[in-house]
Design an enzyme around this catalytic site. Structure first.
Site, short mmCIF file in Angstrom:
data_model
loop_
_atom_site.label_atom_id
_atom_site.label_comp_id
_atom_site.label_asym_id
_atom_site.label_seq_id
_atom_site.Cartn_x
_atom_site.Cartn_y
_atom_site.Cartn_z
N CYS A 1 -2.15 17.83 83.56
CA CYS A 1 -3.53 17.76 83.10
C CYS A 1 -4.24 19.03 83.59
O CYS A 1 -4.33 19.25 84.81
CB CYS A 1 -4.20 16.53 83.71
SG CYS A 1 -5.96 16.43 83.37
N CYS B 1 -4.96 22.25 77.23
CA CYS B 1 -5.15 20.82 77.49
C CYS B 1 -3.90 20.17 76.96
O CYS B 1 -3.49 20.44 75.81
CB CYS B 1 -6.39 20.30 76.75
SG CYS B 1 -6.49 18.49 76.75
#
Ligand code: DGL
Length: 283
Positions: free
Chosen positions: A70, A206
């Protein structure tokens, strides 16, 4: 022991899939903090706190290493946790544990240089020959981690970030492809206007965006190279395990999928990406 992989939601599965293919005998536990997704618009304190809780959960389940799959957690929380919390926690636990991120491998892939290659006294920027566009959550964009770290290493590269505030959530909820396409086209066009031209290369900063890498490729000029984080992270993890045998990745080839949200089957985008539906247990 096992390798833990953490994300706010299903985005980290794009990294996890590459890791399990690369290390088929290792035991893996994936944790999605879907009770709190998306992280992208949360405060730094909230992100640090949620990331710490996710790591604790994975270490309690037997992880020796946690990979933060992440960007938002890695860019905002990783250094802080490693410096202020992890050493004491590992002592209490009585075994070696560590947390790895995905920013370092991505920057190594983007610069073509090892992380240690930091320019001591950066000279003036030379006339820029290479423009990298970074698409990310607002949290990652606000951290400016890609701009700062690439700047320290390459004077001939300029980095421009485009924050995409809704995209991770749309992917998390498997929004229709047309909606995803329009959103991505809007961000590619916004970045083009800001730079004055399209970037030469792009980082999908992302992990959720890897599900729609084809839509980014279509929206960007043909053959714009995309820097894929899953491959960069798998390369880095393999090298790390070779250098650090104290972290046992397990040898049973087991895969567990945990969520802080609703257990059960994950969305159609995930199933299409993995080639089969994935069922999560309650964390
Ligand atoms: N997949 C995550 C990332 O790489 C987080 C998305 C979100 O929760 O906003 O940034």
């Amino acid at each position: 022991m096992a390798i833990g992989v953490f994300d706010s939601g299903v985005g980290g599965l794009t990294v996890h899939r590459t890791l399990v293919r690369r290390l088929p005998d290792a035991d893996f536990i994936f944790l999605a903090d879907q009770a709190n997704v998306p992280y992208g618009g949360k405060t730094g304190e909230e992100i640090v706190d949620l990331t710490r809780q996710g790591c604790i959960r994975l270490f309690e389940e037997g992880a020796s290493l946690v990979v933060l799959a992440c960007n938002t957690a890695a860019s905002i929380a990783l250094r802080r946790l490693q410096q202020t919390w992890l050493p004491d926690y590992a002592r209490e636990l009585g075994r070696p544990v560590n947390i790895l991120g995905l920013i370092v491998p991505t920057i190594e892939a983007a610069t073509g240089l090892p992380w240690s290659h930091e320019v001591e006294h950066p000279a003036e920027k030379v006339e820029t020959v290479d423009v990298i566009g970074v698409f990310s959550t607002p949290g990652t964009a606000a951290s400016r981690v890609y701009e700062i770290e690439i700047d320290k290493r390459r004077q001939d590269v300029a980095v421009f970030s485009e924050a995409c505030p809704t995209l991770a959530r749309l992917i998390e909820h498997a929004a229709p492809r047309e909606v995803l396409k329009q959103t991505i086209e809007g961000h590619v066009e916004a970045l083009r206007r800001r730079i004055g031209r399209h970037p030469d290369r792009a980082i999908l900063g992302c992990t959720h965006y890897e599900y729609v890498a084809d839509l980014f490729a279509e929206a960007l000029p043909p053959d714009t190279p995309l820097i894929h984080q899953p491959i960069a992270v798998a390369d880095a993890l393999e090298r790390y395990l070779e250098r650090h045998p104290q972290y046992d990745p397990g040898h049973g080839g087991t895969r567990r999928f945990l969520t802080t949200g609703e257990p059960g089957e994950q969305n159609a985008l995930v199933a299409a990406f993995w080639g089969r539906p994935l069922r999560f247990e309650a964390a």
